[in-house]
Scaffold this motif. Structure first.
Motif, PDB file in Angstrom:
ATOM      1  N   THR A  53      34.879  33.226  53.799  1.00  0.00           N
ATOM      2  CA  THR A  53      36.705  32.696  54.080  1.00  0.00           C
ATOM      3  C   THR A  53      36.799  32.955  52.500  1.00  0.00           C
ATOM      4  O   THR A  53      37.586  31.841  52.601  1.00  0.00           O
ATOM      5  CB  THR A  53      36.728  32.143  55.391  1.00  0.00           C
ATOM      6  N   ALA A  54      36.245  32.891  51.743  1.00  0.00           N
ATOM      7  CA  ALA A  54      36.918  33.119  50.006  1.00  0.00           C
ATOM      8  C   ALA A  54      36.745  31.238  49.906  1.00  0.00           C
ATOM      9  O   ALA A  54      37.611  30.829  48.847  1.00  0.00           O
ATOM     10  CB  ALA A  54      38.490  32.957  49.800  1.00  0.00           C
ATOM     11  N   LYS A  55      36.075  30.359  50.083  1.00  0.00           N
ATOM     12  CA  LYS A  55      36.203  29.488  50.010  1.00  0.00           C
ATOM     13  C   LYS A  55      35.355  28.841  49.176  1.00  0.00           C
ATOM     14  O   LYS A  55      36.128  28.563  47.593  1.00  0.00           O
ATOM     15  CB  LYS A  55      34.753  28.145  51.656  1.00  0.00           C
ATOM     16  N   SER A  56      34.919  29.458  48.114  1.00  0.00           N
ATOM     17  CA  SER A  56      33.808  29.757  46.765  1.00  0.00           C
ATOM     18  C   SER A  56      34.813  30.166  45.839  1.00  0.00           C
ATOM     19  O   SER A  56      35.138  29.491  44.471  1.00  0.00           O
ATOM     20  CB  SER A  56      32.560  29.700  46.504  1.00  0.00           C
ATOM     21  N   THR A  57      35.242  30.770  46.078  1.00  0.00           N
ATOM     22  CA  THR A  57      36.209  31.965  45.235  1.00  0.00           C
ATOM     23  C   THR A  57      37.787  31.322  45.349  1.00  0.00           C
ATOM     24  O   THR A  57      37.921  31.386  43.963  1.00  0.00           O
ATOM     25  CB  THR A  57      37.060  33.592  46.586  1.00  0.00           C
ATOM     26  N   ALA A  58      37.937  30.493  45.712  1.00  0.00           N
ATOM     27  CA  ALA A  58      39.215  29.796  46.010  1.00  0.00           C
ATOM     28  C   ALA A  58      39.049  28.158  44.809  1.00  0.00           C
ATOM     29  O   ALA A  58      39.811  28.159  44.090  1.00  0.00           O
ATOM     30  CB  ALA A  58      39.623  29.374  46.610  1.00  0.00           C
ATOM     31  N   ALA A  59      37.725  28.041  44.909  1.00  0.00           N
ATOM     32  CA  ALA A  59      37.285  27.132  43.624  1.00  0.00           C
ATOM     33  C   ALA A  59      36.676  26.696  42.427  1.00  0.00           C
ATOM     34  O   ALA A  59      37.565  26.567  41.424  1.00  0.00           O
ATOM     35  CB  ALA A  59      35.996  25.990  44.060  1.00  0.00           C
ATOM     36  N   ARG A  60      36.244  28.652  42.409  1.00  0.00           N
ATOM     37  CA  ARG A  60      36.139  29.091  40.570  1.00  0.00           C
ATOM     38  C   ARG A  60      37.944  29.226  40.561  1.00  0.00           C
ATOM     39  O   ARG A  60      37.782  29.198  39.467  1.00  0.00           O
ATOM     40  CB  ARG A  60      35.813  30.550  40.652  1.00  0.00           C
ATOM     41  N   ALA A  61      38.803  29.692  41.102  1.00  0.00           N
ATOM     42  CA  ALA A  61      39.876  29.959  40.812  1.00  0.00           C
ATOM     43  C   ALA A  61      41.349  29.222  40.360  1.00  0.00           C
ATOM     44  O   ALA A  61      41.035  28.863  39.479  1.00  0.00           O
ATOM     45  CB  ALA A  61      40.811  30.931  42.427  1.00  0.00           C
ATOM     46  N   LEU A  62      40.524  28.048  40.972  1.00  0.00           N
ATOM     47  CA  LEU A  62      41.004  26.604  40.787  1.00  0.00           C
ATOM     48  C   LEU A  62      41.026  25.833  39.356  1.00  0.00           C
ATOM     49  O   LEU A  62      41.753  25.862  38.526  1.00  0.00           O
ATOM     50  CB  LEU A  62      41.186  25.292  41.747  1.00  0.00           C
TER      51      LEU A  62
END
Length: 357
Positions: A53-62
């Motif tokens: 559900t893109a949890k790690s993707t969102a963290a890297r994006a922030l």
């Protein structure tokens, strides 16, 4: 750490991040992450959801939107010394100088500290993480010698609820929480998959299409941080926050403080002149979702107590009615009329003679 692991981490660090502006269907998560980026003192964001559900993707994006652009991963097997740092006691005793070896908290300063599967992390490490995230300072003490340094970072912890929950006293210390769900809307799923395929095919070209929006996020976060001290809360906002927290039956006052700070961060991000009740409403769920208690037990207890009081207050009236009913030969409420009972004859007991001394 072996060479293979080091190469893998370096490769991950060099890999371009998926743009924060390109995230699809994650409005609540994006808002929570932006609020934590504006005010790291909120205490971090806990993201709960199933795999993929893109949890790690969102963290890297922030992390890419923050001043240092630093994303620090905390592995589950990390020791406390690796997290908070260590003091060389021999140097202190020999030279009288503090020699500090920084840990991951120092490395994450002004960036993002990301913990995947935070629910599987030892409680001692979670305590240290949350203390530093809320205070912005990390203190290391060894044998009466202490050293402190700044540690202002955005803490992002992710977890899959199928693998276990955090202890209540730990989960409450996360400032905000977002619960992600699997997406079952065909149109949204198609958009997410198309965006991901386009990014994997040409990361540079895909990122170029969002460069303008990314720059706007960076500017707005910077401006919001500067605007925070100028925003205050009026009595109506305080009253609204108190009412929401009381209705949720939260423990303590942490929820009130976090809700006020989150509403202020949202107002600053939107360049509002003051914090309003609308800002409070929009951040309330992320503040209360992991702190809310159901008051069914207490309500049932109140009902029982009120019924008991009613029965107790009605006893004289019921007794009078029952007496009249008994007199008429008709009993009510389960009361039975008196019934005569037979007596049985008991044989006399022969007294024992007193022994002579």
């Amino acid at each position: 750490m072996n060479a293979v692991t080091q190469d893998a981490q370096q490769h991950a660090a060099q890999r371009p991040a998926f743009p924060f502006a390109a995230l699809i269907g994650q409005a609540s998560l994006q808002q929570a992450l932006l609020l934590a980026a504006i005010d790291p003192g909120l205490g971090g964001v806990l993201v709960s959801g199933p795999r993929g559900t893109a949890k790690s993707t969102a963290a890297r994006a922030l992390a890419e939107l923050l001043p240092e652009g630093q994303l620090v991963n905390l592995p589950l097997g990390a020791s406390e010394d690796r997290l908070i740092g260590t003091l060389d006691i021999e140097t202190v005793l020999r030279d009288g100088a503090v020699r500090f070896s920084p840990g991951l908290l120092a490395k994450a300063h002004r960036g993002v500290l990301y913990v995947d599967e935070v629910n599987l992390l030892p409680d001692a490490l979670v305590d240290a993480l949350l203390d530093a995230a809320a205070s912005g300072v990390n203190t290391v003490e060894r044998d009466g010698v202490s050293h402190s340094h700044e540690a202002s970072f955005v803490l992002i912890g992710t977890m899959n609820p199928e693998e276990g929950e955090l202890r209540p006293q730990l989960i409450d210390r996360f400032g905000l929480m977002v619960e992600l769900q699997n997406c079952f809307e065909p149109r949204v799923r198609e958009e997410i998959v198309k965006a991901r395929l386009a990014f994997d095919l040409d990361p540079s070209g895909f990122r170029a299409g969002y460069a303008g929006q990314q720059a706007q996020y960076v500017e707005r976060i910077h401006a919001a941080r500067n605007a925070l001290p100028q925003l205050s809360f009026d009595d109506a906002v305080h009253a609204h926050v108190s009412a929401l927290c009381i209705d949720a039956a939260v423990d303590g006052l942490r929820a009130d403080l976090v809700m006020l700070r989150a509403a202020r961060a949202l107002a600053a991000f939107e360049q509002a002149e003051a914090v309003s009740s609308q800002h409070v409403e929009r951040v309330a769920e992320a503040v209360l979702v992991h702190r809310r208690h159901h008051r069914e037990t207490s309500s049932a207890g109140d009902v029982r107590d009120s019924q008991s009081e009613a029965v107790a207050g009605d006893l004289p009236q019921r007794s009078a009615v029952s007496r009249s009913a008994n007199a008429a030969g008709d009993c009510d409420w389960g009361y039975l009329p008196p019934e005569p009972t037979a007596t049985a004859h008991v044989k006399g007991v022969i007294p024992l003679s007193v022994k002579k001394r």
